[in-house]
Each structure stands twice: as structure tokens, then as C-alpha cells.
Design a protein around this motif. Structure first.
Motif, PDB file in Angstrom:
ATOM      1  N   VAL A 142       0.839  -1.200   0.000  1.00  0.00           N
ATOM      2  CA  VAL A 142       0.000   0.000   0.000  1.00  0.00           C
ATOM      3  C   VAL A 142       0.872   1.248   0.000  1.00  0.00           C
ATOM      4  O   VAL A 142       0.656   2.172  -0.797  1.00  0.00           O
ATOM      5  CB  VAL A 142      -0.977  -0.004   1.192  1.00  0.00           C
ATOM      6  N   PHE A 143       1.875   1.298   0.868  1.00  0.00           N
ATOM      7  CA  PHE A 143       2.751   2.471   0.915  1.00  0.00           C
ATOM      8  C   PHE A 143       3.516   2.642  -0.393  1.00  0.00           C
ATOM      9  O   PHE A 143       3.694   3.777  -0.866  1.00  0.00           O
ATOM     10  CB  PHE A 143       3.724   2.389   2.095  1.00  0.00           C
ATOM     11  N   LEU A 144       3.935   1.569  -0.997  1.00  0.00           N
ATOM     12  CA  LEU A 144       4.647   1.656  -2.266  1.00  0.00           C
ATOM     13  C   LEU A 144       3.736   2.228  -3.349  1.00  0.00           C
ATOM     14  O   LEU A 144       4.146   3.105  -4.121  1.00  0.00           O
ATOM     15  CB  LEU A 144       5.162   0.272  -2.666  1.00  0.00           C
ATOM     16  N   LEU A 145       2.504   1.771  -3.402  1.00  0.00           N
ATOM     17  CA  LEU A 145       1.557   2.275  -4.397  1.00  0.00           C
ATOM     18  C   LEU A 145       1.178   3.730  -4.139  1.00  0.00           C
ATOM     19  O   LEU A 145       0.784   4.449  -5.057  1.00  0.00           O
ATOM     20  CB  LEU A 145       0.304   1.398  -4.420  1.00  0.00           C
ATOM     21  N   LYS A 146       1.314   4.174  -2.891  1.00  0.00           N
ATOM     22  CA  LYS A 146       1.038   5.572  -2.553  1.00  0.00           C
ATOM     23  C   LYS A 146       2.285   6.437  -2.719  1.00  0.00           C
ATOM     24  O   LYS A 146       2.309   7.589  -2.286  1.00  0.00           O
ATOM     25  CB  LYS A 146       0.537   5.682  -1.109  1.00  0.00           C
ATOM     26  N   ASP A 147       3.311   5.871  -3.338  1.00  0.00           N
ATOM     27  CA  ASP A 147       4.575   6.574  -3.600  1.00  0.00           C
ATOM     28  C   ASP A 147       5.244   7.040  -2.305  1.00  0.00           C
ATOM     29  O   ASP A 147       5.712   8.170  -2.196  1.00  0.00           O
ATOM     30  CB  ASP A 147       4.357   7.755  -4.552  1.00  0.00           C
ATOM     31  N   GLN A 148       5.248   6.134  -1.312  1.00  0.00           N
ATOM     32  CA  GLN A 148       5.925   6.391  -0.042  1.00  0.00           C
ATOM     33  C   GLN A 148       6.940   5.267   0.190  1.00  0.00           C
ATOM     34  O   GLN A 148       6.755   4.407   1.050  1.00  0.00           O
ATOM     35  CB  GLN A 148       4.901   6.450   1.094  1.00  0.00           C
ATOM     36  N   PRO A 149       8.033   5.267  -0.595  1.00  0.00           N
ATOM     37  CA  PRO A 149       8.977   4.151  -0.539  1.00  0.00           C
ATOM     38  C   PRO A 149       9.662   3.964   0.811  1.00  0.00           C
ATOM     39  O   PRO A 149       9.971   2.833   1.188  1.00  0.00           O
ATOM     40  CB  PRO A 149       9.995   4.464  -1.638  1.00  0.00           C
ATOM     41  N   GLU A 150       9.870   5.039   1.566  1.00  0.00           N
ATOM     42  CA  GLU A 150      10.526   4.887   2.867  1.00  0.00           C
ATOM     43  C   GLU A 150       9.640   4.099   3.825  1.00  0.00           C
ATOM     44  O   GLU A 150      10.111   3.212   4.542  1.00  0.00           O
ATOM     45  CB  GLU A 150      10.875   6.260   3.473  1.00  0.00           C
ATOM     46  N   GLU A 151       8.342   4.426   3.832  1.00  0.00           N
ATOM     47  CA  GLU A 151       7.396   3.687   4.674  1.00  0.00           C
ATOM     48  C   GLU A 151       7.277   2.241   4.205  1.00  0.00           C
ATOM     49  O   GLU A 151       7.201   1.320   5.011  1.00  0.00           O
ATOM     50  CB  GLU A 151       6.020   4.356   4.661  1.00  0.00           C
ATOM     51  N   ALA A 152       7.268   2.050   2.894  1.00  0.00           N
ATOM     52  CA  ALA A 152       7.184   0.692   2.341  1.00  0.00           C
ATOM     53  C   ALA A 152       8.386  -0.130   2.786  1.00  0.00           C
ATOM     54  O   ALA A 152       8.243  -1.287   3.198  1.00  0.00           O
ATOM     55  CB  ALA A 152       7.103   0.749   0.817  1.00  0.00           C
TER      56      ALA A 152
END
Length: 96
Positions: free
Chosen positions: A56-66
Motif C-alpha cells: 500500500v505504501f509503495l503504491l502511494k509513492d511512499q517508498p521509505e514507509e514501504a
């Protein structure tokens, strides 16, 4: 021509965005409060929960959280982390 239930489900899934599908998976894999004690130390359950959140975080363009969630998933699988004790157990409560 009548659609079967399976065709209807497949059609519904095709209409969902990738993010919506990932969020549905994350919700499905999340440990509910009533199941917390049963699954808090289950490595497969905890790793699955974190891996879904990472997507989900990756798809939301939040790679650090991912990446943090993927690292947590990996740590559950390699046994480098464990569930902390429940904050509501094992402590004496203060009474007035």
C-alpha cells in the motif's frame, strides 16, 4: 446472458484500482483487536500484515514507509523480532 456470481466478482475486481485491491488485502490481513492476543506472535500473520502494508505504501509513492514495513516483515520471518508484551497485562494498576 446471465452473469454467474463468479463472473460478477471477477468484474468487480477488474473495476478496482491496484491501490484499492492492496488496501483490501491489507484490511483482510490486519489483526483485529479481538484477535490480537491469539495472533500477536504468529510470524506468518505478522509478516503478511506488514508485507501488505508495504505494498500500500509503495503504491502511494511512499517508498521509505514501504521499506520499513518490508523490513518488519522480513524480521518476523527471520525471527529477529518478537511481539512486545501486552501493555495491559502483568502490571499492577494504581488505585486512588
Amino acid at each position: 446472458m446471465l452473469q454467474t456470481d463468479q463472473d460478477k466478482k471477477a468484474s468487480h475486481i477488474r473495476n478496482l484500482s491496484t491501490l484499492e485491491l492492496a488496501q483490501a488485502l491489507m484490511e483482510r490481513l490486519a489483526i483485529s483487536p479481538q484477535d490480537w492476543h491469539q495472533f500477536k506472535s504468529n510470524r506468518k500473520v505478522r509478516a503478511s500484515e506488514q508485507a501488505a502494508a508495504a505494498i500500500v505504501f509503495l503504491l502511494k509513492d511512499q517508498p521509505e514507509e514501504a521499506l520499513q514495513r518490508l523490513n518488519q516483515a522480513s524480521s518476523w520471518l527471520d525471527r529477529s523480532i518478537s511481539a512486545p508484551p501486552c501493555p495491559t497485562h502483568g502490571r499492577a494498576t494504581k488505585s486512588g
